[in-house]
Write a protein that holds these residues in place. Structure first.
Motif, PDB file in Angstrom:
ATOM      1  N   THR A   1      85.067  92.473  18.627  1.00 25.80           N
ATOM      2  CA  THR A   1      86.481  92.820  18.770  1.00 25.80           C
ATOM      3  C   THR A   1      87.243  91.835  19.662  1.00 25.80           C
ATOM      4  OG1 THR A   1      86.160  95.186  18.331  1.00 25.80           O
ATOM      5  CG2 THR A   1      88.116  94.563  19.569  1.00 25.80           C
TER       6      THR A   1
ATOM      7  N   VAL B   1      90.428  89.651  18.380  1.00 25.26           N
ATOM      8  CA  VAL B   1      91.771  89.772  18.959  1.00 25.26           C
ATOM      9  C   VAL B   1      92.327  88.390  19.282  1.00 25.26           C
ATOM     10  CG1 VAL B   1      93.055  90.534  20.992  1.00 25.26           C
ATOM     11  CG2 VAL B   1      91.503  92.120  19.841  1.00 25.26           C
ATOM     12  N   THR B   2      91.513  87.564  19.911  1.00 27.15           N
ATOM     13  CA  THR B   2      91.948  86.218  20.278  1.00 27.15           C
ATOM     14  C   THR B   2      92.315  85.396  19.044  1.00 27.15           C
ATOM     15  OG1 THR B   2      90.538  86.226  22.250  1.00 27.15           O
ATOM     16  CG2 THR B   2      91.262  84.087  21.435  1.00 27.15           C
TER      17      THR B   2
ATOM     18  N   GLU C   1      95.613  87.095  17.000  1.00 22.16           N
ATOM     19  CA  GLU C   1      96.942  87.149  17.632  1.00 22.16           C
ATOM     20  C   GLU C   1      97.929  86.121  17.069  1.00 22.16           C
ATOM     21  OE1 GLU C   1      96.262  87.052  21.849  1.00 22.16           O
ATOM     22  OE2 GLU C   1      96.591  89.214  22.037  1.00 22.16           O
TER      23      GLU C   1
ATOM     24  N   GLN D   1     100.825  92.203  20.630  1.00 26.94           N
ATOM     25  CA  GLN D   1      99.545  92.816  20.989  1.00 26.94           C
ATOM     26  C   GLN D   1      99.358  94.149  20.266  1.00 26.94           C
ATOM     27  OE1 GLN D   1      99.085  94.215  25.079  1.00 26.94           O
ATOM     28  NE2 GLN D   1      96.936  93.602  25.069  1.00 26.94           N
TER      29      GLN D   1
ATOM     30  N   THR E   1      98.509  93.492  16.662  1.00 32.33           N
ATOM     31  CA  THR E   1      97.173  92.893  16.618  1.00 32.33           C
ATOM     32  C   THR E   1      96.093  93.964  16.731  1.00 32.33           C
ATOM     33  OG1 THR E   1      97.904  90.777  17.557  1.00 32.33           O
ATOM     34  CG2 THR E   1      95.570  91.306  17.761  1.00 32.33           C
ATOM     35  N   ASN E   2      96.194  94.792  17.769  1.00 34.36           N
ATOM     36  CA  ASN E   2      95.172  95.816  18.002  1.00 34.36           C
ATOM     37  C   ASN E   2      95.130  96.862  16.888  1.00 34.36           C
ATOM     38  OD1 ASN E   2      94.446  94.590  20.413  1.00 34.36           O
ATOM     39  ND2 ASN E   2      95.798  95.854  21.656  1.00 34.36           N
TER      40      ASN E   2
ATOM     41  N   ILE F   1      93.779  95.252  13.587  1.00 32.21           N
ATOM     42  CA  ILE F   1      92.325  95.091  13.598  1.00 32.21           C
ATOM     43  C   ILE F   1      91.632  96.429  13.411  1.00 32.21           C
ATOM     44  CG2 ILE F   1      90.366  94.545  15.101  1.00 32.21           C
ATOM     45  CD1 ILE F   1      91.963  92.179  16.147  1.00 32.21           C
ATOM     46  N   ASP F   2      92.136  97.469  14.098  1.00 30.92           N
ATOM     47  CA  ASP F   2      91.558  98.807  13.918  1.00 30.92           C
ATOM     48  C   ASP F   2      91.635  99.241  12.455  1.00 30.92           C
ATOM     49  OD1 ASP F   2      90.938  99.047  16.580  1.00 30.92           O
ATOM     50  OD2 ASP F   2      92.684 100.274  17.093  1.00 30.92           O
TER      51      ASP F   2
END
Length: 250
Positions: A159, A163-164, A167, A208, A211-212, A215-216
Motif C-alpha cells: 500500500t 500510494v507514492t 499520487e 490524497q 488517491t487513498n 486504491i481502496d
C-alpha cells in the motif's frame, strides 16, 4: 491332485502380486485408476509454482478490476467503492446544502468519482509492478487462505509503495476532470463563513483523498477477481492458474 492344483494357485498369487505392484507404481507416479477406468493426474506443486500462480492471479485481477473501475460510473455507480464527500469536509457539504448549493455539492461528488475512474486507467501497470516486486515466503499458506487472502497480503505489503506511485496519476486525473473548479468556489464560501463565525477553515487534500479511496476501491475490485478465480474454473484462464487453484478446488 495336490500337485495338479499347485501351479494354479501359484499362478493366481502371481497375478495378484503383480496387480498390487501395478497399483503401487501408479500411486507412486501420481496416477490413480478410478472406478470408471479413467486416470486422474495428481499435480505436485512446488512453493515457487504457488507463488507464481498467486502473482498471476493478482495480475489478472488488477487488469480486469482496473478495466471495470475506469469505465464511466465504474466508481460512481458502484456503492461499495463510490467516493463520498470527504469525511473531514462534511461541514462544507452541510453548509453548502443549507445555502441551497445542492447542484454544486452533487457535482463535486460526481467529479471526485470521475477522478478515481480517470486515474484507474493507468492503475494496472503500477499495481503489477508492486505485485512483481512483492516477496512471498509461504505461498501455500496464502493459497489455502480465504477467498481474498492474496489480495489482503498484497494490500498489507504494497500500500505505501502504491500510494507514492499513484499520487501523480491522481493529480493529473483531478486536473483532467477539473475537480478543483467545482470544489474551490464551495470551499471558499464555507471558509469565508467560518472565518467570521469563529470556526475552523477547511482545506482537505483532495489529491490524497482520491488517491487513498481510489486504491481502496481497486483493491476491492482485485479481491472480487481473486474470489472468482478461486471459485470458478472458467476464470482460471491459464495453465498455471488451473494447476495452482485447481488443486484447492478438488
Amino acid at each position: 491332485m495336490i500337485i495338479k492344483k499347485f501351479p494354479i494357485v501359484f499362478g493366481l498369487a502371481t497375478v495378484m502380486l503383480f496387480s498390487q505392484c501395478d497399483v503401487l507404481n501408479e500411486i507412486a507416479s501420481g496416477v490413480v485408476n478410478t472406478e470408471g477406468g479413467t486416470t486422474t493426474s495428481i499435480p505436485k506443486l512446488t512453493n515457487d509454482e504457488v507463488i507464481s500462480g498467486l502473482k498471476e492471479a493478482l495480475t489478472i485481477g488488477i487488469q480486469n478490476g482496473a478495466n471495470l473501475a475506469s469505465m464511466t460510473d465504474g466508481f460512481f455507480k458502484n456503492d461499495i467503492i463510490k467516493l463520498p464527500f470527504p469525511e473531514d469536509a462534511i461541514a462544507i457539504r452541510d453548509k453548502a446544502l443549507e445555502l441551497g448549493l445542492d447542484t454544486q455539492v452533487n457535482k463535486i461528488e460526481l467529479t471526485l468519482n470521475r477522478a478515481a475512474e480517470e486515474a484507474s486507467k493507468k492503475a494496472a501497470p503500477i499495481f503489477i509492478d508492486a505485485i512483481k516486486g512483492m516477496s512471498i515466503g509461504d505461498g501455500f499458506a496464502i493459497l489455502k487462505g480465504g477467498d481474498n487472502a492474496a489480495t489482503t497480503y498484497l494490500k498489507e505489503k504494497t500500500t505505501a509503495k502504491l500510494v507514492t506511485a499513484f499520487e501523480p496519476v491522481v493529480k493529473n486525473a483531478i486536473e483532467t476532470v477539473k475537480l478543483t473548479e467545482y470544489w474551490n468556489p464551495v470551499a471558499s464560501k464555507y471558509n469565508l463563513y467560518a472565518k467570521f463565525a469563529g470556526k475552523t477553515e477547511i482545506n482537505p487534500d483532495l489529491n490524497q483523498y482520491v488517491t487513498n479511496k481510489g486504491i481502496d476501491g481497486l483493491f476491492y475490485m482485485v479481491s472480487q477477481e481473486e474470489k472468482k478465480i478461486r471459485k470458478d474454473p472458467t476464470a482460471q484462464v491459464t495453465d498455471l492458474l488451473k494447476k495452482v487453484f485447481g488443486s484447492v478446488m478438488n
